[in-house]
Design a protein around this motif. Structure first.
Motif, PDB file in Angstrom:
ATOM      1  N   ARG A  16     -15.302   1.517  33.615  1.00 54.32           N
ATOM      2  CA  ARG A  16     -14.090   0.711  33.752  1.00 54.32           C
ATOM      3  C   ARG A  16     -13.080   1.148  32.709  1.00 54.32           C
ATOM      4  N   LEU A  17     -11.811   1.115  33.091  1.00 57.41           N
ATOM      5  CA  LEU A  17     -10.750   1.537  32.184  1.00 57.41           C
ATOM      6  C   LEU A  17     -10.743   0.708  30.907  1.00 57.41           C
ATOM      7  N   ASP A  18     -10.843  -0.629  31.029  1.00 53.32           N
ATOM      8  CA  ASP A  18     -10.770  -1.456  29.820  1.00 53.32           C
ATOM      9  C   ASP A  18     -11.959  -1.200  28.902  1.00 53.32           C
ATOM     10  N   LYS A  19     -13.144  -0.983  29.469  1.00 54.25           N
ATOM     11  CA  LYS A  19     -14.331  -0.716  28.657  1.00 54.25           C
ATOM     12  C   LYS A  19     -14.221   0.631  27.945  1.00 54.25           C
ATOM     13  N   LEU A  20     -13.727   1.632  28.626  1.00 52.38           N
ATOM     14  CA  LEU A  20     -13.567   2.950  28.014  1.00 52.38           C
ATOM     15  C   LEU A  20     -12.558   2.896  26.871  1.00 52.38           C
ATOM     16  N   LEU A  21     -11.476   2.152  27.079  1.00 52.64           N
ATOM     17  CA  LEU A  21     -10.457   2.052  26.032  1.00 52.64           C
ATOM     18  C   LEU A  21     -10.976   1.300  24.811  1.00 52.64           C
ATOM     19  N   VAL A  22     -11.886   0.360  25.012  1.00 50.46           N
ATOM     20  CA  VAL A  22     -12.504  -0.324  23.862  1.00 50.46           C
ATOM     21  C   VAL A  22     -13.284   0.694  23.033  1.00 50.46           C
ATOM     22  N   ASP A  23     -14.004   1.597  23.728  1.00 54.15           N
ATOM     23  CA  ASP A  23     -14.758   2.631  23.023  1.00 54.15           C
ATOM     24  C   ASP A  23     -13.833   3.583  22.259  1.00 54.15           C
ATOM     25  N   LEU A  24     -12.640   3.771  22.778  1.00 51.05           N
ATOM     26  CA  LEU A  24     -11.685   4.699  22.153  1.00 51.05           C
ATOM     27  C   LEU A  24     -10.805   4.030  21.103  1.00 51.05           C
ATOM     28  N   ASN A  25     -10.853   2.704  21.025  1.00 50.44           N
ATOM     29  CA  ASN A  25     -10.049   1.947  20.055  1.00 50.44           C
ATOM     30  C   ASN A  25     -10.967   0.971  19.329  1.00 50.44           C
ATOM     31  N   SER A  26     -11.636   1.436  18.281  1.00 45.79           N
ATOM     32  CA  SER A  26     -12.682   0.633  17.644  1.00 45.79           C
ATOM     33  C   SER A  26     -12.158  -0.645  17.004  1.00 45.79           C
ATOM     34  N   ASP A  27     -10.851  -0.716  16.716  1.00 46.62           N
ATOM     35  CA  ASP A  27     -10.300  -1.909  16.071  1.00 46.62           C
ATOM     36  C   ASP A  27      -9.771  -2.938  17.072  1.00 46.62           C
ATOM     37  N   GLU A 186     -28.784   9.559   8.538  1.00 50.77           N
ATOM     38  CA  GLU A 186     -27.635  10.274   9.100  1.00 50.77           C
ATOM     39  C   GLU A 186     -27.626  10.010  10.595  1.00 50.77           C
ATOM     40  N   ALA A 187     -26.811   9.017  11.000  1.00 52.38           N
ATOM     41  CA  ALA A 187     -26.802   8.586  12.397  1.00 52.38           C
ATOM     42  C   ALA A 187     -25.415   8.058  12.746  1.00 52.38           C
ATOM     43  N   PRO A 188     -24.827   8.519  13.864  1.00 52.71           N
ATOM     44  CA  PRO A 188     -23.457   8.142  14.227  1.00 52.71           C
ATOM     45  C   PRO A 188     -23.321   6.666  14.599  1.00 52.71           C
ATOM     46  N   ILE A 189     -22.220   6.063  14.199  1.00 53.95           N
ATOM     47  CA  ILE A 189     -21.993   4.633  14.436  1.00 53.95           C
ATOM     48  C   ILE A 189     -20.767   4.416  15.319  1.00 53.95           C
ATOM     49  N   GLY A 190     -20.926   3.526  16.285  1.00 47.02           N
ATOM     50  CA  GLY A 190     -19.815   3.141  17.162  1.00 47.02           C
ATOM     51  C   GLY A 190     -20.049   1.724  17.661  1.00 47.02           C
ATOM     52  N   ARG A 191     -19.202   1.263  18.552  1.00 39.82           N
ATOM     53  CA  ARG A 191     -19.365  -0.065  19.141  1.00 39.82           C
ATOM     54  C   ARG A 191     -20.680  -0.156  19.916  1.00 39.82           C
ATOM     55  N   ASP A 192     -21.368  -1.263  19.761  1.00 38.95           N
ATOM     56  CA  ASP A 192     -22.598  -1.494  20.506  1.00 38.95           C
ATOM     57  C   ASP A 192     -22.241  -1.728  21.975  1.00 38.95           C
ATOM     58  N   PRO A 193     -22.690  -0.874  22.893  1.00 36.68           N
ATOM     59  CA  PRO A 193     -22.323  -1.045  24.309  1.00 36.68           C
ATOM     60  C   PRO A 193     -22.857  -2.336  24.918  1.00 36.68           C
ATOM     61  N   LYS A 194     -23.868  -2.948  24.283  1.00 42.09           N
ATOM     62  CA  LYS A 194     -24.438  -4.188  24.801  1.00 42.09           C
ATOM     63  C   LYS A 194     -23.772  -5.426  24.211  1.00 42.09           C
ATOM     64  N   ASP A 195     -23.046  -5.245  23.101  1.00 38.93           N
ATOM     65  CA  ASP A 195     -22.396  -6.378  22.431  1.00 38.93           C
ATOM     66  C   ASP A 195     -21.189  -5.847  21.672  1.00 38.93           C
ATOM     67  N   GLY A 249     -30.938 -12.093   5.456  1.00 38.71           N
ATOM     68  CA  GLY A 249     -29.828 -13.023   5.614  1.00 38.71           C
ATOM     69  C   GLY A 249     -28.712 -12.552   6.511  1.00 38.71           C
ATOM     70  N   ASP A 250     -28.853 -11.390   7.125  1.00 39.69           N
ATOM     71  CA  ASP A 250     -27.772 -10.847   7.951  1.00 39.69           C
ATOM     72  C   ASP A 250     -27.742 -11.569   9.298  1.00 39.69           C
ATOM     73  N   PRO A 251     -26.715 -12.374   9.564  1.00 37.25           N
ATOM     74  CA  PRO A 251     -26.679 -13.141  10.810  1.00 37.25           C
ATOM     75  C   PRO A 251     -26.402 -12.295  12.046  1.00 37.25           C
ATOM     76  N   LYS A 252     -25.873 -11.108  11.862  1.00 39.29           N
ATOM     77  CA  LYS A 252     -25.486 -10.269  12.998  1.00 39.29           C
ATOM     78  C   LYS A 252     -26.538  -9.212  13.328  1.00 39.29           C
TER      79      LYS A 252
END
Length: 303
Positions: A16-27, A186-195, A249-252
């Motif tokens: 989906r366009l909106d989902k792809l753009l979320v991946d491309l705009n992390s903020d 050493e592991a790449p970080i991005g938005r969690d696709p499930k959350d 103690g990490d709630p997330k």
């Protein structure tokens, strides 16, 4: 406004366009992206489409990030611990529970509101919402943060961050006993696709490197020191969860059964950098807050 462009890859086809753009705009959140599409800030192959448009390989997506609605940032007489200050910089020991800069969800009570009251000169590079803020630490992470009081100092500190010459050390309490004294994640970080409210180790994410050293072992917990080579959102929290030693103690990112502590047991203990004007190497250390130390004492009693 900033303009952006992306050509859809074979792996992205069908998204989906909106989902792809979320991946491309992390903020940006998904609702923000959908409003951009609705207000026609987004084009696909030169035309406007809906949020649920299924992207095809080779699609040319272009979008403009609209200017945020300005919020009035008010100076507030909030007590803060300024560890060091001169005409160019300040180093602050941020308490647990304080947000660094204002946002729609936190318009006041932030470190920036306090800084505007206590430090009358702050750099303007990051705009009205983040004056003086060169780097951030999470709301429930305590510890040392550097602040730029003019644009020249801000540019120098930002360059040092980019070149990885700033020394940042954190201490943390993590679940389970780590069986080796040193380690590097050493592991790449991005938005969690499930959350979308979380970050995760994901293929195609931004490079992220965390070094750690075990300071002490307790029954079912480890006290560690972390050194950041990169500064991704929630990096230590995500990386330690990735190796199955989530922060206490990490709630997330942590388990429900954890230590009785309000927020993740993570503290920015050490900060060192080159002074932007004098060139002097500046080093600062700050012990963890009382609540953090109390948990270490309780763990020691269990040993």
């Amino acid at each position: 406004m900033s303009s952006n462009n992306h050509i859809v890859t074979a792996e992205e086809q069908g998204a989906r366009l909106d989902k792809l753009l979320v991946d491309l705009n992390s903020d940006a959140s998904r609702s923000q992206i959908q409003s951009w599409i609705k207000d026609q800030y987004v084009m696909v192959n030169g035309g406007h489409v809906k949020s649920n448009y299924k992207c095809q390989e080779g699609d040319d997506i272009s979008w403009t990030v609209p200017e945020a609605e300005p919020l009035e940032v008010v100076a507030e007489d909030i007590p803060i611990h300024i560890v060091y200050e001169d005409k160019d910089i300040a180093v602050v020991n941020k308490p647990r529970g304080m947000v660094v800069h204002p946002s729609a969800g936190h318009p006041s009570g932030t470190l920036v509101n306090a800084l505007l009251y206590h430090c009358h000169d702050l750099s303007g590079i990051n705009g009205v919402m983040r004056p003086g803020i060169v780097h951030r630490i999470d709301k429930d992470t305590s510890g040392l943060l550097m602040v730029a009081k003019n644009d020249k100092a801000h540019a120098s500190l930002a360059e040092q961050l980019s070149e990885k010459t700033i020394d940042r050390k954190y201490v943390a309490i993590v679940h389970r006993e780590i069986q080796h004294e040193y380690g590097t994640i050493e592991a790449p970080i991005g938005r969690d696709p499930k959350d979308r409210q979380k970050m995760a180790v994901v293929e195609g994410g931004k490079d992220a490197v965390t070094h750690f050293k075990v300071l002490h072992l307790y029954p079912e917990f480890s006290y560690i020191e972390c050194v950041l080579e990169t500064g991704r959102t929630h990096q230590i929290r995500v990386h330690m969860r990735y190796i199955e030693h989530p922060l206490a103690g990490d709630p997330k990112y942590g388990p429900r059964r954890t230590l009785p502590i309000d927020g993740q047991a993570l503290h920015a203990k050490h900060l060192a950098f080159e002074h932007p004007t004098t060139g002097e190497w500046m080093e600062f250390d700050q012990e963890p807050p009382e609540a953090f130390q109390k948990q270490l004492d309780e763990l020691q009693k269990r040993s």
